[in-house]
Design a protein around this motif. Sequence first.
Motif, PDB file in Angstrom:
ATOM      1  N   SER A 128       0.827  -1.203   0.000  1.00 36.42           N
ATOM      2  CA  SER A 128       0.000   0.000   0.000  1.00 36.42           C
ATOM      3  C   SER A 128       0.864   1.256   0.000  1.00 36.42           C
ATOM      4  N   PHE A 175     -10.068  -2.066  13.496  1.00 33.35           N
ATOM      5  CA  PHE A 175      -8.634  -2.283  13.280  1.00 33.35           C
ATOM      6  C   PHE A 175      -7.779  -1.755  14.426  1.00 33.35           C
ATOM      7  N   THR A 180      -2.901  -5.682  14.629  1.00 29.68           N
ATOM      8  CA  THR A 180      -3.692  -5.559  13.400  1.00 29.68           C
ATOM      9  C   THR A 180      -3.178  -4.405  12.540  1.00 29.68           C
ATOM     10  N   ASP A 212      -1.894  -6.336   9.345  1.00 29.63           N
ATOM     11  CA  ASP A 212      -2.898  -6.177   8.287  1.00 29.63           C
ATOM     12  C   ASP A 212      -2.894  -4.751   7.737  1.00 29.63           C
ATOM     13  N   ARG A 213      -1.724  -4.125   7.707  1.00 32.02           N
ATOM     14  CA  ARG A 213      -1.650  -2.703   7.346  1.00 32.02           C
ATOM     15  C   ARG A 213      -2.125  -2.403   5.938  1.00 32.02           C
ATOM     16  N   ASP A 214      -1.973  -3.331   4.999  1.00 33.18           N
ATOM     17  CA  ASP A 214      -2.484  -3.060   3.653  1.00 33.18           C
ATOM     18  C   ASP A 214      -4.008  -3.014   3.647  1.00 33.18           C
ATOM     19  N   THR A 215      -4.640  -3.889   4.407  1.00 34.00           N
ATOM     20  CA  THR A 215      -6.109  -3.883   4.531  1.00 34.00           C
ATOM     21  C   THR A 215      -6.572  -2.604   5.213  1.00 34.00           C
ATOM     22  N   ARG A 234      -6.268   0.363   2.857  1.00 37.31           N
ATOM     23  CA  ARG A 234      -7.379   0.432   1.881  1.00 37.31           C
ATOM     24  C   ARG A 234      -8.648   0.987   2.536  1.00 37.31           C
ATOM     25  N   ALA A 235      -8.902   0.619   3.783  1.00 32.87           N
ATOM     26  CA  ALA A 235     -10.096   1.116   4.471  1.00 32.87           C
ATOM     27  C   ALA A 235      -9.998   2.616   4.729  1.00 32.87           C
TER      28      ALA A 235
END
Length: 114
Positions: free
Chosen positions: A43, A86, A91, A95-98, A101-102
């Motif tokens: 990201s 998150f 997390t 899950d930093r790319d997720t 995106r959020a």
Amino acid sequence: MFRNLTFHNKWVRGSESPHFLAWNRNKRSPALNVNEDFQRPKSGIGHPGMDASFGTYPTRDGWVAIAMSPYETLVGLLGNDDLLRFDDPATLFDDRDTVWRAIAAETANEPTGP
């Protein structure tokens, strides 16, 4: 150095110096002292040792760099409490790319400046 910006018609003013010192102490130093090869995120987060929300995000008319902690404060400025799902250090990193995106879905609807 101080920066002023608006987001969702809210003014944010902050000094960059304390944030840099906090980043240097909390992010850079441990990254240099652990035996781990950090992978660069896919990201807009520029450093492999950084978590979300530190990154560059699209706006309606350009881009904005966000480096705000605690994450809960950023969620309050964005105005979408669903992003609190998150709000956990593991997390935000794993899950930093997720998470990116959020957050990007929220910033993409806003102008870059006042």
